[in-house]
Scaffold this motif. Structure first.
Motif, PDB file in Angstrom:
ATOM      1  N   GLU A   1      63.620  25.493 -24.601  1.00  0.00           N
ATOM      2  CA  GLU A   1      64.920  26.060 -24.179  1.00  0.00           C
ATOM      3  C   GLU A   1      66.119  25.212 -25.033  1.00  0.00           C
ATOM      4  O   GLU A   1      67.157  25.666 -25.274  1.00  0.00           O
ATOM      5  CB  GLU A   1      65.114  25.622 -22.832  1.00  0.00           C
ATOM      6  N   GLU A   2      65.863  23.740 -25.198  1.00  0.00           N
ATOM      7  CA  GLU A   2      66.842  22.938 -25.547  1.00  0.00           C
ATOM      8  C   GLU A   2      66.062  21.686 -26.427  1.00  0.00           C
ATOM      9  O   GLU A   2      65.012  21.194 -25.906  1.00  0.00           O
ATOM     10  CB  GLU A   2      67.477  22.353 -24.413  1.00  0.00           C
ATOM     11  N   TYR A   3      66.680  21.262 -27.484  1.00  0.00           N
ATOM     12  CA  TYR A   3      66.251  20.111 -28.237  1.00  0.00           C
ATOM     13  C   TYR A   3      67.141  18.951 -28.110  1.00  0.00           C
ATOM     14  O   TYR A   3      68.322  19.269 -28.154  1.00  0.00           O
ATOM     15  CB  TYR A   3      66.019  20.456 -29.791  1.00  0.00           C
ATOM     16  N   GLN A   4      66.511  17.718 -27.836  1.00  0.00           N
ATOM     17  CA  GLN A   4      67.525  16.477 -27.887  1.00  0.00           C
ATOM     18  C   GLN A   4      67.215  15.641 -28.755  1.00  0.00           C
ATOM     19  O   GLN A   4      65.874  15.267 -28.931  1.00  0.00           O
ATOM     20  CB  GLN A   4      67.749  16.072 -26.530  1.00  0.00           C
ATOM     21  N   GLU A   5      68.089  14.695 -29.321  1.00  0.00           N
ATOM     22  CA  GLU A   5      67.569  13.612 -30.108  1.00  0.00           C
ATOM     23  C   GLU A   5      68.643  12.310 -29.565  1.00  0.00           C
ATOM     24  O   GLU A   5      69.580  12.637 -29.009  1.00  0.00           O
ATOM     25  CB  GLU A   5      68.061  13.974 -31.501  1.00  0.00           C
TER      26      GLU A   5
ATOM     27  N   ILE B   1      72.281  16.904 -27.539  1.00  0.00           N
ATOM     28  CA  ILE B   1      71.648  18.195 -27.783  1.00  0.00           C
ATOM     29  C   ILE B   1      71.693  18.451 -29.289  1.00  0.00           C
ATOM     30  O   ILE B   1      72.689  18.244 -29.772  1.00  0.00           O
ATOM     31  CB  ILE B   1      72.327  19.494 -26.891  1.00  0.00           C
ATOM     32  N   SER B   2      70.628  18.799 -29.792  1.00  0.00           N
ATOM     33  CA  SER B   2      70.486  18.972 -31.362  1.00  0.00           C
ATOM     34  C   SER B   2      69.673  20.299 -31.632  1.00  0.00           C
ATOM     35  O   SER B   2      69.099  20.989 -30.920  1.00  0.00           O
ATOM     36  CB  SER B   2      69.921  17.707 -31.661  1.00  0.00           C
ATOM     37  N   SER B   3      69.869  20.491 -32.980  1.00  0.00           N
ATOM     38  CA  SER B   3      69.011  21.566 -33.441  1.00  0.00           C
ATOM     39  C   SER B   3      67.894  20.838 -34.473  1.00  0.00           C
ATOM     40  O   SER B   3      68.123  20.648 -35.491  1.00  0.00           O
ATOM     41  CB  SER B   3      69.960  22.400 -34.468  1.00  0.00           C
ATOM     42  N   LEU B   4      66.630  21.100 -33.715  1.00  0.00           N
ATOM     43  CA  LEU B   4      65.382  20.361 -34.402  1.00  0.00           C
ATOM     44  C   LEU B   4      64.544  21.557 -35.129  1.00  0.00           C
ATOM     45  O   LEU B   4      64.403  22.468 -34.195  1.00  0.00           O
ATOM     46  CB  LEU B   4      64.916  19.463 -33.482  1.00  0.00           C
ATOM     47  N   VAL B   5      63.612  21.204 -35.992  1.00  0.00           N
ATOM     48  CA  VAL B   5      62.422  21.934 -36.238  1.00  0.00           C
ATOM     49  C   VAL B   5      61.281  21.378 -36.589  1.00  0.00           C
ATOM     50  O   VAL B   5      61.492  19.892 -37.131  1.00  0.00           O
ATOM     51  CB  VAL B   5      62.898  22.772 -37.331  1.00  0.00           C
ATOM     52  N   LYS B   6      60.055  21.796 -36.542  1.00  0.00           N
ATOM     53  CA  LYS B   6      58.919  21.040 -36.832  1.00  0.00           C
ATOM     54  C   LYS B   6      58.784  21.692 -38.152  1.00  0.00           C
ATOM     55  O   LYS B   6      58.435  22.800 -38.466  1.00  0.00           O
ATOM     56  CB  LYS B   6      57.894  21.321 -36.068  1.00  0.00           C
ATOM     57  N   VAL B   7      58.410  20.768 -39.412  1.00  0.00           N
ATOM     58  CA  VAL B   7      57.922  21.308 -40.704  1.00  0.00           C
ATOM     59  C   VAL B   7      56.373  21.004 -40.617  1.00  0.00           C
ATOM     60  O   VAL B   7      56.027  20.047 -40.429  1.00  0.00           O
ATOM     61  CB  VAL B   7      58.809  20.343 -41.758  1.00  0.00           C
ATOM     62  N   ASP B   8      55.690  22.113 -41.138  1.00  0.00           N
ATOM     63  CA  ASP B   8      54.241  22.070 -41.307  1.00  0.00           C
ATOM     64  C   ASP B   8      54.183  22.081 -42.669  1.00  0.00           C
ATOM     65  O   ASP B   8      54.842  22.778 -43.655  1.00  0.00           O
ATOM     66  CB  ASP B   8      53.492  23.198 -40.510  1.00  0.00           C
ATOM     67  N   PHE B   9      53.018  21.558 -43.273  1.00  0.00           N
ATOM     68  CA  PHE B   9      52.651  21.359 -44.467  1.00  0.00           C
ATOM     69  C   PHE B   9      51.149  22.272 -44.432  1.00  0.00           C
ATOM     70  O   PHE B   9      50.180  21.760 -43.644  1.00  0.00           O
ATOM     71  CB  PHE B   9      52.448  20.247 -45.103  1.00  0.00           C
ATOM     72  N   MET B  10      50.750  23.039 -45.627  1.00  0.00           N
ATOM     73  CA  MET B  10      49.759  23.727 -45.958  1.00  0.00           C
ATOM     74  C   MET B  10      49.025  23.645 -47.156  1.00  0.00           C
ATOM     75  O   MET B  10      49.879  23.470 -48.199  1.00  0.00           O
ATOM     76  CB  MET B  10      49.998  25.116 -45.396  1.00  0.00           C
ATOM     77  N   LEU B  11      47.806  23.481 -47.199  1.00  0.00           N
ATOM     78  CA  LEU B  11      47.169  23.351 -48.389  1.00  0.00           C
ATOM     79  C   LEU B  11      46.167  24.886 -48.510  1.00  0.00           C
ATOM     80  O   LEU B  11      45.393  24.978 -47.691  1.00  0.00           O
ATOM     81  CB  LEU B  11      46.048  22.288 -48.589  1.00  0.00           C
ATOM     82  N   ASN B  12      46.701  25.641 -49.555  1.00  0.00           N
ATOM     83  CA  ASN B  12      45.873  27.017 -49.475  1.00  0.00           C
ATOM     84  C   ASN B  12      45.952  27.484 -48.202  1.00  0.00           C
ATOM     85  O   ASN B  12      44.923  28.116 -47.659  1.00  0.00           O
ATOM     86  CB  ASN B  12      44.540  26.890 -50.103  1.00  0.00           C
ATOM     87  N   GLY B  13      46.873  27.368 -47.618  1.00  0.00           N
ATOM     88  CA  GLY B  13      47.186  28.173 -46.285  1.00  0.00           C
ATOM     89  C   GLY B  13      46.666  27.608 -45.020  1.00  0.00           C
ATOM     90  O   GLY B  13      46.935  27.920 -43.846  1.00  0.00           O
ATOM     91  N   SER B  14      45.829  26.312 -45.172  1.00  0.00           N
ATOM     92  CA  SER B  14      45.291  25.447 -43.995  1.00  0.00           C
ATOM     93  C   SER B  14      46.445  24.452 -43.616  1.00  0.00           C
ATOM     94  O   SER B  14      46.706  23.751 -44.525  1.00  0.00           O
ATOM     95  CB  SER B  14      44.014  24.803 -44.213  1.00  0.00           C
ATOM     96  N   VAL B  15      46.856  24.509 -42.552  1.00  0.00           N
ATOM     97  CA  VAL B  15      47.668  23.387 -41.911  1.00  0.00           C
ATOM     98  C   VAL B  15      47.194  22.170 -41.903  1.00  0.00           C
ATOM     99  O   VAL B  15      46.122  21.896 -41.480  1.00  0.00           O
ATOM    100  CB  VAL B  15      48.388  23.857 -40.569  1.00  0.00           C
ATOM    101  N   VAL B  16      47.751  21.211 -42.375  1.00  0.00           N
ATOM    102  CA  VAL B  16      47.539  19.818 -42.187  1.00  0.00           C
ATOM    103  C   VAL B  16      48.164  19.146 -41.115  1.00  0.00           C
ATOM    104  O   VAL B  16      49.432  18.659 -41.327  1.00  0.00           O
ATOM    105  CB  VAL B  16      48.020  18.859 -43.564  1.00  0.00           C
ATOM    106  N   ASP B  17      47.639  18.939 -39.892  1.00  0.00           N
ATOM    107  CA  ASP B  17      48.359  18.488 -38.769  1.00  0.00           C
ATOM    108  C   ASP B  17      49.147  17.322 -38.890  1.00  0.00           C
ATOM    109  O   ASP B  17      50.020  16.927 -38.607  1.00  0.00           O
ATOM    110  CB  ASP B  17      47.328  18.379 -37.462  1.00  0.00           C
ATOM    111  N   GLU B  18      48.309  16.258 -39.351  1.00  0.00           N
ATOM    112  CA  GLU B  18      48.997  15.040 -39.508  1.00  0.00           C
ATOM    113  C   GLU B  18      50.323  14.961 -40.430  1.00  0.00           C
ATOM    114  O   GLU B  18      50.650  13.786 -40.388  1.00  0.00           O
ATOM    115  CB  GLU B  18      47.802  13.905 -39.866  1.00  0.00           C
ATOM    116  N   LEU B  19      50.301  15.751 -41.215  1.00  0.00           N
ATOM    117  CA  LEU B  19      51.718  15.777 -42.003  1.00  0.00           C
ATOM    118  C   LEU B  19      52.974  16.365 -41.457  1.00  0.00           C
ATOM    119  O   LEU B  19      54.057  16.168 -41.914  1.00  0.00           O
ATOM    120  CB  LEU B  19      51.396  16.363 -43.347  1.00  0.00           C
ATOM    121  N   ALA B  20      52.675  16.836 -40.131  1.00  0.00           N
ATOM    122  CA  ALA B  20      53.612  17.573 -39.460  1.00  0.00           C
ATOM    123  C   ALA B  20      54.807  16.846 -39.379  1.00  0.00           C
ATOM    124  O   ALA B  20      54.675  15.548 -38.864  1.00  0.00           O
ATOM    125  CB  ALA B  20      53.191  18.434 -38.267  1.00  0.00           C
ATOM    126  N   MET B  21      56.000  17.166 -39.134  1.00  0.00           N
ATOM    127  CA  MET B  21      57.405  16.104 -39.229  1.00  0.00           C
ATOM    128  C   MET B  21      58.538  17.001 -38.546  1.00  0.00           C
ATOM    129  O   MET B  21      58.502  18.210 -38.857  1.00  0.00           O
ATOM    130  CB  MET B  21      57.965  15.864 -40.599  1.00  0.00           C
TER     131      MET B  21
END
Ligand code: GTP
Length: 603
Positions: free
Chosen positions: A405-409, A486-506
């Protein structure tokens, strides 16, 4: 010592304004330590403190001084002088009735001078203003006195002018401490009550706690209670720091000293806790704001076989710094390690440096991040996350955006002081870091002070270095916690040939997503070796691709150079290639070397 003849005081100053030098001089002229040239900062005991010249852990010493024919007990309570250690400063100040506010005669009032002055004022302490380093050629004591007057409202004739290095004016400081700082409000006939304001772990003697006795008497051999935990301890040893421990039979109302009990670790010695006697009904000291970790980073051994050594090193270091939070963590790429929380960036730096120096292990520290918060909606989701407000320390644990509902930083209030010709470049640097200038004032006709609200996340990486470089080193910076926004945040995911690499998420601010995605994709392209098939590296927010890099196919033929029939050499090379592959992590069918993760994740 009757209570009227006791003074408890601290020296507060911006980094490098000469606090430790002055402390040494005070110890020397009162005969607490002999006067020898190598008396370099006796109170700064840790190696890192000596090397970096900053005080990390507060140290305390009792001095005896004769004034107008009377003997006084002066307890000098040392405070760390750096931005991250506000918490330690405030807890040391709770044991004092006054402070020496020390300012460099050349550099003038700096950001931490302001922060420390505010803390002292809030704690209702007597303030003795001092200008140090008047021996310097470039000293401008009159200009600095004027600054202190205009910022703090201190009358210029109250200010003492000294040279801690040469010893000039240091006697007057002792006189001012006695005459201007009130004695503690303490009564030896009341039930015993003592404030625990610092503690550390000694390898041979266990937990040593610094206490300020409010009322009553605390005696060797008796039982005392820690009010927060109600645990009972026996007083094994009690004494003064002079400046090394000097055991006595008892400490009386108003005195400051150390106590050794059967406490097993510094966690039991909660800073701000109150000691009293069993069945006593004294009121506890008002609790302190507990130290709060605001900067988190992962710590992994360079080689998994060193994990046990790293663990014991880290455990030993945290014994002495209960403000570091520690959890075990593991990453498919980097192996077993830790997730650690620090008060701030400097705290993280100091910790890593101590780890390096004291333990000689090699390790990887990941890029730091802050604790973001999100509010989730829907009864089911709230239940699943154990409440509507979720703190996120690891980007992988970010709930699905559809339930948020809401992001905060976390925010900080920053203070910058610099010469006014840099106003333009400092302002644009701050805006670039999403800072909001809340106030701006002229300290005198050459210097300005800016009060800026920043997202903490924006000043984690290189901010201080950038500030120094746009001001040719003339800016000082300090910050304090300013709650969440309150802020506007997103999670950036990284993929190698379509597979998400969890530990690189930011996790990052919406406006930073594209840059972050590009930067990481580029690094991955540089570090992932070509393989027999093409690799597409992508950075995305939900399903939206923000950046893409391509790694073209290539077969690394390690045997290419070995024409001719030397089969043993060929097998050796192929074996080596296979061993290299073991150090890789498979994402889908792609071999990613550990180096690629390190390059992206490392600080
Ligand atoms: P932190 O522990 O980081 O807070 O620093 P500090 O305030 O304790 O500063 P410190 O005493 O380490 O002094 C910093 C530098 O200033 C050292 O190189 C000292 O020799 C020098 N210094 C201190 N007092 C004087 C002084 O009166 N005159 C001159 N010329 N130099 C001084």
């Amino acid at each position: 010592f009757p209570v009227e003849n006791i003074r408890n005081f601290s020296i507060i100053a911006h980094v490098d304004h000469g606090k430790s030098t002055l402390a040494d001089r005070l110890l020397e002229i009162t005969g607490t330590i002999p006067k020898v040239p190598q008396n370099q900062q006796v109170l700064d005991r840790l190696q890192v403190e000596r090397e970096r010249g900053i005080t990390v852990k507060a140290q305390t010493a009792s001095l005896i001084h004769t004034h107008n024919g009377q003997s006084y007990l002066l307890n000098l309570i040392d405070t760390p002088g750096h931005v991250d250690f506000h918490y330690e400063v405030s807890r040391s100040l709770a044991a004092c009735q006054g402070v020496l506010l020390l300012v460099d005669a050349n550099q003038g009032v700096q950001a931490q001078t302001v922060a420390n002055f505010t803390l002292a004022l809030e704690s209702d302490l007597a303030i003795v203003p001092v200008i140090n380093k008047i021996d310097l050629k470039a000293a401008q004591p009159e200009v600095v006195a004027h600054q202190m007057n205009s910022i703090f409202g201190i009358s210029t004739d109250e200010i003492l002018k000294i040279s801690a290095k040469k010893g000039t004016g240091v006697w007057d400081i002792l006189t001012a401490v006695i005459e201007r700082i009130p004695p503690p409000k303490a009564d030896a006939s009341q039930p015993m009550k003592a404030l625990l304001f610092d503690s550390w772990y000694d390898q041979y003697r266990g937990v040593i706690a610094n206490i300020a006795v409010g009322d009553g008497v605390i005696t060797k051999g008796e039982k005392v209670v820690c009010m927060s935990s109600k645990k009972v301890y026996e007083v094994h040893e009690i004494g003064f720091m002079h400046p090394t421990p000097l055991a006595v039979e008892a400490l009386y109302a108003g005195q400051v000293g150390y106590i050794i009990t059967n406490m097993r670790n510094t966690e039991e010695a909660q800073i701000g806790d109150t000691f009293c006697h069993e069945r006593s009904d004294v009121q506890a000291h008002p609790g302190f704001r507990p130290a709060k970790a605001m900067v988190f980073a992962g710590l992994f051994p360079s080689d998994q076989s060193e994990f046990v050594a790293l663990r014991s090193a880290v455990e030993r270091l945290t014994l002495n710094d209960s403000s570091v939070s520690l959890h075990s963590d593991s990453s498919p790429a980097l192996g077993q390690g830790f997730r650690m929380g620090f008060l701030g960036l400097l705290h993280l730096d100091v910790f890593c440096q101590r780890l390096e120096q004291e333990f000689n292990t090699s390790f990887i520290v990941t890029s730091p991040n802050v604790p973001f918060k999100v509010k989730v909606k829907g009864a089911k989701n709230i239940k699943e996350h154990g409440g509507s407000e979720v703190t996120i320390l690891n980007p992988c644990h970010m709930p699905n955006p559809s339930v948020i509902e809401e992001y905060q930083e976390p925010m900080v209030k920053g203070t910058i002081i610099c010469p006014d010709q840099y106003l333009g470049s400092v302002t644009s640097l701050c805006l670039d870091r999403r800072g909001l200038i809340e106030d701006q004032l002229n300290i005198d006709n050459t210097r300005i002070m800016l009060i800026i609200r920043f997202p903490l996340n924006e000043i984690l990486v290189d901010f201080f270095d950038d500030l120094k470089s746009v001001t040719s080193g003339y800016a000082s910076f300090d910050y304090e916690d300013a709650g969440y926004e309150i802020s506007s945040l997103v999670k950036v995911d990284f993929m190698l040939n379509g597979s998400v690499v969890d530990e690189l998420a930011m996790i990052c601010h919406t406006t930073r997503a594209r840059d972050t995605a590009r930067r990481v994709c580029e690094k991955l392209r540089e570090t992932i070796p070509r393989q027999q098939f093409g690799i597409i590296v992508q950075g995305a927010v939900r399903s939206k691709i923000l950046a893409r890099e391509d790694i073209r196919p290539f077969r690394k033929d390690v045997t290419a150079k070995c024409y001719g029939g030397d089969i043993s050499r060929k097998t050796k090379l192929l074996k080596r290639q296979a061993e290299g592959k073991k150090k890789m992590r498979k994402i889908g069918n792609i071999d990613v070397p550990k180096d690629a993760f390190i390059k992206v994740l490392k600080r």
